[in-house]
Design an enzyme around this catalytic site. Structure first.
Site, mmCIF file in Angstrom:
data_model
loop_
_atom_site.group_PDB
_atom_site.id
_atom_site.type_symbol
_atom_site.label_atom_id
_atom_site.label_comp_id
_atom_site.label_asym_id
_atom_site.label_seq_id
_atom_site.Cartn_x
_atom_site.Cartn_y
_atom_site.Cartn_z
ATOM 1 N N TYR A 74 -17.413 101.465 38.444
ATOM 2 C CA TYR A 74 -18.051 101.709 39.467
ATOM 3 C C TYR A 74 -18.493 99.980 39.944
ATOM 4 C CZ TYR A 74 -19.453 106.407 39.707
ATOM 5 O OH TYR A 74 -19.455 107.955 39.804
ATOM 6 N N GLY A 75 -18.638 99.219 38.716
ATOM 7 C CA GLY A 75 -18.980 97.661 39.203
ATOM 8 C C GLY A 75 -18.080 97.112 39.969
ATOM 9 N N CYS A 131 -25.894 105.128 34.678
ATOM 10 C CA CYS A 131 -25.208 103.966 35.070
ATOM 11 C C CYS A 131 -25.996 103.081 35.858
ATOM 12 C CB CYS A 131 -24.073 104.528 35.849
ATOM 13 S SG CYS A 131 -23.182 103.171 36.639
ATOM 14 N N ASN A 132 -26.157 101.770 35.219
ATOM 15 C CA ASN A 132 -27.203 100.873 35.774
ATOM 16 C C ASN A 132 -26.723 100.480 37.212
ATOM 17 O OD1 ASN A 132 -28.805 99.353 33.334
ATOM 18 N ND2 ASN A 132 -26.899 100.222 32.736
ATOM 19 N N THR A 133 -25.325 100.424 37.416
ATOM 20 C CA THR A 133 -25.059 100.213 38.758
ATOM 21 C C THR A 133 -25.091 101.054 39.994
ATOM 22 O OG1 THR A 133 -22.940 98.730 38.144
ATOM 23 C CG2 THR A 133 -23.152 99.458 40.187
ATOM 24 N N ASP A 162 -21.993 109.369 34.785
ATOM 25 C CA ASP A 162 -21.660 107.987 34.940
ATOM 26 C C ASP A 162 -20.207 107.843 35.242
ATOM 27 O OD1 ASP A 162 -21.604 105.297 34.252
ATOM 28 O OD2 ASP A 162 -21.273 105.477 32.108
ATOM 29 N N CYS A 177 -25.486 97.502 31.159
ATOM 30 C CA CYS A 177 -24.279 98.748 31.447
ATOM 31 C C CYS A 177 -24.362 99.527 30.440
ATOM 32 C CB CYS A 177 -22.949 98.013 31.748
ATOM 33 S SG CYS A 177 -21.612 99.116 31.936
ATOM 34 N N THR A 178 -24.279 100.761 30.642
ATOM 35 C CA THR A 178 -24.251 101.920 29.569
ATOM 36 C C THR A 178 -23.026 101.701 28.756
ATOM 37 O OG1 THR A 178 -23.700 103.503 31.361
ATOM 38 C CG2 THR A 178 -26.120 103.336 30.691
ATOM 39 N N HIS A 179 -22.151 101.469 29.413
ATOM 40 C CA HIS A 179 -20.927 101.245 28.558
ATOM 41 C C HIS A 179 -20.757 100.505 27.319
ATOM 42 C CE1 HIS A 179 -18.580 103.557 31.718
ATOM 43 N NE2 HIS A 179 -17.664 103.533 30.943
#
Length: 261
Positions: free
Chosen positions: A43-44, A74-76, A11, A184-186
């Site tokens: 990353y977003g 990571c979704n992005t 991530d 978002c995993t965060h």
């Protein structure tokens, strides 16, 4: 035969640790390598070309360590990169995408709210996913750039995070959302705060358990599961400040081997 090679997980920072913990829970005997690309986070806010380049570079790094599968936690990065990664490399890649399907099944108002990075929410892949699985529900989106920074700074308590979380969640509630997706995993590390702000009647959905189940399924399907009986090792890597990373790991993970790459 036992395949004792590690599962690679990456991530842009510590967000994907929530997925790594679930993978560890489902597969306690597997060896894990988690890579936090913190120096390039978040990353977003990056271009798709930049995210794809980072994803390829990290994949090459993990392959050099002989991983047998890679979780793009990571979704992005999943929405931008995973198709290319699967085409380019001959190992399983498991990604993360916003939980729109379970949200559509659970909403009673017909309005789903999505908290995510701007890059995730503006990607064609997200648009296509929403069109495919929302089942007529209205999808309201809310970019949340500051939530990633809160998590990386370990500002995870209700008192520390309330104002920022409230500013992002309230607009979704005002639009009638009774289901909020953590895209978002965060954000998983702030789930308790988000739930408290949203209220008990709102269903807050994260996907780390579903991702871990998919990792387990794919490894079984590909005959890649480890048959070792002893607990698997965990190596956590960062390319940022080691002391800061150690503090993050101490709070979000616990004891583990840590190194800098």
């Amino acid at each position: 035969m036992a395949d004792t090679r590690s599962i690679g997980i990456f991530d842009s920072g510590i967000g994907g640790l929530a997925i790594a913990k679930q993978v560890r829970s489902f597969m306690p005997n597997e060896n894990l390598i988690y890579l936090a690309d913190t120096i390039h986070a978040p990353y977003g806010e990056k271009t798709e070309a930049y995210i794809l380049e980072r994803s390829i570079n990290i994949t090459e790094f993990l392959l050099a360590r002989d991983v047998k599968a890679i979780v793009v936690a990571c979704n992005t990065a999943t929405l931008v990169s995973i198709k290319t990664l699967r085409e380019r490399y001959p190992i399983p890649f498991i990604g993360v995408e916003p939980g729109l399907r379970p949200a559509a099944l659970n909403t009673k108002t017909g309005v789903i709210g999505v908290l995510a990075t701007a890059k995730t929410l503006t990607s064609q892949s997200f648009h296509d996913l929403a069109q495919r699985v929302a089942m007529g529900a209205k999808v309201e989106i809310q970019p949340c750039p500051d939530l990633v920074l809160l998590v990386e700074a370990l500002k995870l308590s209700y008192e520390e995070a309330y104002d920022t979380v409230q500013a992002y969640v309230q607009p979704l509630l005002d639009k009638g959302a009774d289901t909020i997706i953590l895209g978002c995993t965060h954000f998983t590390h702030l789930k308790a705060v988000i739930q408290k702000v949203a209220g008990e009647t709102v269903n807050v959905i994260s996907t780390e358990e579903a991702v871990a189940r998919e990792v387990n399924r794919r490894l079984q399907q590909e005959n890649l599961r480890s048959a070792q009986q002893t607990p698997g090792s965990t190596l956590l890597l960062t390319n940022s400040d080691r002391s800061r990373f150690e503090q993050q790991i101490d709070i979000l993970w616990g004891k583990a081997d840590i190194d800098v790459f």
